[in-house]
Scaffold this active site. Structure first.
Site, short mmCIF file in Angstrom:
data_model
loop_
_atom_site.label_atom_id
_atom_site.label_comp_id
_atom_site.label_asym_id
_atom_site.label_seq_id
_atom_site.Cartn_x
_atom_site.Cartn_y
_atom_site.Cartn_z
N ASN A 1 0.85 -1.20 0.00
CA ASN A 1 0.00 0.00 0.00
C ASN A 1 0.89 1.25 0.00
O ASN A 1 0.87 2.07 0.92
CB ASN A 1 -0.92 -0.02 1.22
CG ASN A 1 -2.14 0.86 1.03
OD1 ASN A 1 -2.25 1.60 0.05
ND2 ASN A 1 -3.07 0.81 1.97
N HIS A 21 -6.81 2.78 11.44
CA HIS A 21 -7.57 1.63 10.95
C HIS A 21 -8.78 1.29 11.83
O HIS A 21 -9.65 0.54 11.40
CB HIS A 21 -6.68 0.39 10.83
CG HIS A 21 -5.86 0.35 9.58
ND1 HIS A 21 -4.64 0.99 9.46
CD2 HIS A 21 -6.08 -0.25 8.38
CE1 HIS A 21 -4.15 0.78 8.25
NE2 HIS A 21 -4.99 0.04 7.57
#
Length: 435
Positions: free
Chosen positions: A307, A338
């Site tokens: 990512n 997250h």
């Protein structure tokens, strides 16, 4: 299996696919002089609003409100205050939304709404754009919006001044996924002409579509393997290692497929590097470097390439600004960003320790491992160990819950991170002795 089920295994893929013709249309319209810059911003902003309502339903309000508030803060505060205020507001709002997910999953013990999960994902991407823009203003890379707005006399001039900021925060090609596009790059693409070359782009997009299709087929094969086998609750001894590898493989293939689709949508709209250009161009970097991710024997390299745009954003936002323990701060913030589920907290903190161990292990190995047969054996063993540790971390992060984390920690798979922890302790002690 039905073909639509194969192509659109995740709802986000369906909405990204539906946005594709409009991305191509935007790129085509940009080649016309009659398609003014304000009209381009309105097209992107309206497209983001429609896509948000289609994908999120009434939950889209949870994205619109922070986007409007962040835009207001960016347009009213000076360079010294804008980043601190926007960061605090955005992360507070996102945390409240994540707490709503915690309440649904852990207190009510109900599966969360699919639209609400899409909303949270979009909100996390909005946080990236908001903080990236506020950092650009704070560092002088982008002119503070408050300076320009204060010099305008009419409402139309005010609107033209602030429209690019709201358009950037909600533009539809990056609303549901995709690498982080900087505000400078966004402005350059909107103000420039179309980057679409029909013959070349069609061929390149076709190749990308075949890659996505191939990854989806592999994902289905892996899904069949995982569903046919036992889970962590039923595996025994070395069988748990196979479960770990297969489950993590399924997660990785799903991510690769989504990243390629998201990147293709941005390319179709003209916001990414054209096919064939260097991916490291300023302001844009694709998320997927599959070959490096699958072939590296270094956890630290995997971390930088996984990512990629998010890794670079975290490095800029936290690591480079951290004074004490910047690596630990970065992974701790990543767990917060997250959602702070138990598995995520454990997984990201474990990841930080593994990266630290990786640096020491390979530093010592470069000194003591010299002959090429031993170096080859070392590379093979560290590659396998790296992939299994990453799989362990990935399962902890993706399964999230405390019960799943307990099963993972009590399996044979815990041997792999424990080995690196022991090596970290021994090598750090030896390094301290030599220092």
């Amino acid at each position: 299996m039905a073909w639509p089920q194969l192509f659109f295994l995740h709802p986000v893929s369906l909405y990204q696919g539906a946005a594709f013709p409009f991305a191509l249309l935007f790129n085509y319209l940009c080649s016309m002089d009659s398609f003014s810059i304000p009209a381009r911003h309105l097209f992107l902003l309206a497209g983001g609003g429609v896509l948000a309502w289609a994908a999120m339903g009434s939950f889209a309000v949870l994205v619109f409100i922070p986007a409007l508030c962040a835009g207001f803060l960016i347009c009213s505060l000076g360079p010294q205050d804008v980043h601190r205020c926007t960061f605090s507001f955005q992360m507070s709002w996102q945390t409240l939304c994540h707490l709503g997910l915690h309440y649904t999953e852990y207190y009510l013990q109900e599966p969360p709404s699919e639209r609400f999960c899409i909303t949270l994902s979009s909100l996390m991407l909005l946080t990236q754009r908001v903080t990236s823009l506020s950092l650009d203003i704070c560092e002088g890379k982008v002119k503070a919006a408050s300076e320009g707005v204060g010099n305008r006399s009419s409402w139309s001039e005010h609107l033209c001044e602030v429209l690019p900021y709201f358009s950037y925060l909600l533009f539809f090609p990056a609303l549901l996924g995709g690498p982080l596009c900087s505000f400078q790059r966004f402005q350059t693409r909107v103000q420039g002409s179309s980057s679409l070359c029909p013959g070349h782009s069609f061929g390149a997009l076709t190749v990308r579509g075949l890659q996505i299709l191939g990854l989806e087929c592999l994902t289905e094969v892996m899904r069949g393997v995982v569903s046919a086998g036992v889970g962590l609750a039923d595996c025994h001894q070395l069988q748990c290692i196979y479960v770990l590898w297969a489950s993590a493989g399924l997660f990785k293939l799903t991510y690769y497929s989504h990243w390629l689709l998201d990147d293709s949508l941005l390319r179709a709209a003209g916001f990414a590097s054209a096919f064939g250009e260097s991916p490291g161009e300023e302001g844009y970097i694709p998320d997927a470097d599959i070959w490096t991710l699958e072939s590296t024997h270094r956890i630290s390299l995997f971390t930088r390439k996984w990512n990629q745009s998010t890794a670079r954003w975290l490095r800029r936002l936290i690591f480079q600004r951290g004074r004490a323990w910047p690596l630990l701060q970065t992974f701790a913030f990543s767990a917060w960003w997250h959602g702070l589920h138990p598995g995520q907290v454990f997984g990201f903190l474990c990841w930080a320790v593994m990266v630290e161990a990786d640096y020491l292990i390979h530093t010592f190995a470069n000194v003591f491992v010299r002959s090429w047969p031993i170096r080859l054996l070392y590379r093979i063993l560290t590659w396998a160990h790296t992939q299994l540790i990453i799989a362990y971390i990935m399962l902890a992060v993706e399964l999230r819950s405390l019960s799943s984390l307990w099963l993972l920690c009590n399996s044979y798979n815990s041997v792999f991170p424990v080995v690196y922890c022991v090596l970290l302790f021994l090598l750090a002690k030896r390094k301290h002795k030599f220092d």
